[in-house]
Design a protein around this motif. Sequence first.
Motif, PDB file in Angstrom:
ATOM      1  N   MET A 102      44.756  65.011  57.999  1.00 12.49           N
ATOM      2  CA  MET A 102      46.028  65.617  58.307  1.00 12.49           C
ATOM      3  C   MET A 102      46.249  65.607  59.823  1.00 12.49           C
ATOM      4  N   ASN A 103      47.457  65.359  60.217  1.00  6.41           N
ATOM      5  CA  ASN A 103      47.815  65.424  61.627  1.00  6.41           C
ATOM      6  C   ASN A 103      48.328  66.819  61.929  1.00  6.41           C
ATOM      7  N   GLU A 104      47.683  67.473  62.858  1.00  6.31           N
ATOM      8  CA  GLU A 104      48.088  68.803  63.289  1.00  6.31           C
ATOM      9  C   GLU A 104      48.106  68.831  64.802  1.00  6.31           C
ATOM     10  N   THR A 105      48.913  69.719  65.349  1.00  5.08           N
ATOM     11  CA  THR A 105      48.969  69.881  66.791  1.00  5.08           C
ATOM     12  C   THR A 105      48.117  71.088  67.158  1.00  5.08           C
ATOM     13  N   ILE A 106      46.954  70.836  67.728  1.00  4.05           N
ATOM     14  CA  ILE A 106      46.053  71.899  68.168  1.00  4.05           C
ATOM     15  C   ILE A 106      46.279  72.097  69.661  1.00  4.05           C
ATOM     16  N   ILE A 107      46.548  73.349  70.052  1.00  2.48           N
ATOM     17  CA  ILE A 107      46.763  73.632  71.469  1.00  2.48           C
ATOM     18  C   ILE A 107      45.859  74.775  71.917  1.00  2.48           C
ATOM     19  N   CYS A 108      45.721  74.890  73.209  1.00  2.00           N
ATOM     20  CA  CYS A 108      45.006  75.994  73.831  1.00  2.00           C
ATOM     21  C   CYS A 108      46.001  76.683  74.764  1.00  2.00           C
ATOM     22  N   ALA A 109      46.268  77.954  74.499  1.00  2.00           N
ATOM     23  CA  ALA A 109      47.232  78.709  75.304  1.00  2.00           C
ATOM     24  C   ALA A 109      46.494  79.808  76.063  1.00  2.00           C
ATOM     25  N   VAL A 110      46.786  79.919  77.344  1.00  2.28           N
ATOM     26  CA  VAL A 110      46.182  80.941  78.200  1.00  2.28           C
ATOM     27  C   VAL A 110      47.295  81.886  78.628  1.00  2.28           C
ATOM     28  N   GLY A 111      47.131  83.171  78.318  1.00  2.00           N
ATOM     29  CA  GLY A 111      48.178  84.129  78.659  1.00  2.00           C
ATOM     30  C   GLY A 111      47.711  85.554  78.477  1.00  2.00           C
ATOM     31  N   ASN A 112      48.661  86.449  78.250  1.00  2.63           N
ATOM     32  CA  ASN A 112      48.374  87.873  78.090  1.00  2.63           C
ATOM     33  C   ASN A 112      48.875  88.369  76.747  1.00  2.63           C
ATOM     34  N   VAL A 113      48.141  89.311  76.156  1.00  3.39           N
ATOM     35  CA  VAL A 113      48.568  89.949  74.918  1.00  3.39           C
ATOM     36  C   VAL A 113      49.814  90.769  75.242  1.00  3.39           C
ATOM     37  N   ALA A 114      50.935  90.477  74.574  1.00  2.00           N
ATOM     38  CA  ALA A 114      52.203  91.132  74.884  1.00  2.00           C
ATOM     39  C   ALA A 114      52.505  92.302  73.946  1.00  2.00           C
ATOM     40  N   THR A 115      51.945  92.296  72.740  1.00  2.44           N
ATOM     41  CA  THR A 115      52.153  93.396  71.800  1.00  2.44           C
ATOM     42  C   THR A 115      50.815  93.795  71.190  1.00  2.44           C
ATOM     43  N   GLN A 116      50.715  95.051  70.812  1.00  4.83           N
ATOM     44  CA  GLN A 116      49.487  95.513  70.163  1.00  4.83           C
ATOM     45  C   GLN A 116      49.299  94.741  68.853  1.00  4.83           C
ATOM     46  N   PRO A 117      48.087  94.210  68.591  1.00  8.39           N
ATOM     47  CA  PRO A 117      47.869  93.487  67.338  1.00  8.39           C
ATOM     48  C   PRO A 117      48.166  94.369  66.121  1.00  8.39           C
ATOM     49  N   VAL A 118      48.844  93.777  65.138  1.00  6.88           N
ATOM     50  CA  VAL A 118      49.158  94.453  63.879  1.00  6.88           C
ATOM     51  C   VAL A 118      48.194  93.912  62.835  1.00  6.88           C
ATOM     52  N   TYR A 119      47.400  94.789  62.245  1.00  5.55           N
ATOM     53  CA  TYR A 119      46.362  94.409  61.286  1.00  5.55           C
ATOM     54  C   TYR A 119      46.805  94.791  59.881  1.00  5.55           C
ATOM     55  N   ARG A 120      46.609  93.881  58.935  1.00  6.63           N
ATOM     56  CA  ARG A 120      46.960  94.153  57.540  1.00  6.63           C
ATOM     57  C   ARG A 120      45.846  93.638  56.630  1.00  6.63           C
ATOM     58  N   GLU A 121      45.558  94.418  55.581  1.00  5.96           N
ATOM     59  CA  GLU A 121      44.668  93.970  54.511  1.00  5.96           C
ATOM     60  C   GLU A 121      45.559  93.396  53.422  1.00  5.96           C
ATOM     61  N   LEU A 122      45.457  92.086  53.181  1.00  2.88           N
ATOM     62  CA  LEU A 122      46.266  91.421  52.172  1.00  2.88           C
ATOM     63  C   LEU A 122      45.370  90.991  51.012  1.00  2.88           C
ATOM     64  N   ALA A 123      45.980  90.583  49.928  1.00  2.00           N
ATOM     65  CA  ALA A 123      45.217  90.109  48.777  1.00  2.00           C
ATOM     66  C   ALA A 123      44.370  88.891  49.143  1.00  2.00           C
ATOM     67  N   SER A 124      44.866  88.069  50.073  1.00  2.00           N
ATOM     68  CA  SER A 124      44.135  86.876  50.511  1.00  2.00           C
ATOM     69  C   SER A 124      43.089  87.178  51.580  1.00  2.00           C
ATOM     70  N   GLY A 125      43.012  88.430  52.049  1.00  2.00           N
ATOM     71  CA  GLY A 125      42.052  88.817  53.077  1.00  2.00           C
ATOM     72  C   GLY A 125      42.753  89.413  54.280  1.00  2.00           C
ATOM     73  N   PRO A 126      41.981  89.832  55.283  1.00  2.00           N
ATOM     74  CA  PRO A 126      42.571  90.444  56.476  1.00  2.00           C
ATOM     75  C   PRO A 126      43.463  89.467  57.243  1.00  2.00           C
ATOM     76  N   SER A 127      44.516  90.010  57.849  1.00  2.00           N
ATOM     77  CA  SER A 127      45.431  89.228  58.669  1.00  2.00           C
ATOM     78  C   SER A 127      45.854  90.087  59.856  1.00  2.00           C
ATOM     79  N   ALA A 128      46.016  89.455  61.012  1.00  2.00           N
ATOM     80  CA  ALA A 128      46.488  90.158  62.209  1.00  2.00           C
ATOM     81  C   ALA A 128      47.446  89.239  62.949  1.00  2.00           C
ATOM     82  N   ARG A 129      48.382  89.865  63.647  1.00  2.00           N
ATOM     83  CA  ARG A 129      49.302  89.087  64.469  1.00  2.00           C
ATOM     84  C   ARG A 129      49.602  89.863  65.748  1.00  2.00           C
TER      85      ARG A 129
END
Length: 157
Positions: free
Chosen positions: A1-28
Amino acid sequence: MNETIICAVGNVATQPVYRELASGPSARFRLAVTARYLDREKNTWTDGHTNFFTVWANRQLATNAAASLSVGDPVIVQGRLKVRTDVREGQSWTSADLDAVAIGHDLARGTSAFRRANRGEPGTAAASAQSEPNWESPPGGSEDDLSPQEPEPAAVM
């Protein structure tokens, strides 16, 4: 599969939001990436345009990111770039998301203290602690001696 993998350097702008989903933990969280350039006329570094990415983390990476990151932390994120365009209520918008593979603090801008995550598997921490070699230099040893020292055997009672 062709995917675009990048490396981004920056600052966390919002507090991470953590959720327990049926597929497993997720955060954004939102990541602010600001270009900096040398303004030759003023001979000073100047902030350029800021790009914002929504970073998505899953499974153990989500758990660790939610426990480790705070607003303002300098981070490096590696992941798959996903650019989406949508039309809502007659307005077109575009978002850039990163499906994170790895997230870490940017040690060029500060220090961090790493702690291994407890994965809840009994006996693994003790087993790895006993098999881990002692990489410290022995007292009075030479800095040129780079061979690892074997750990002392555990006392049996």
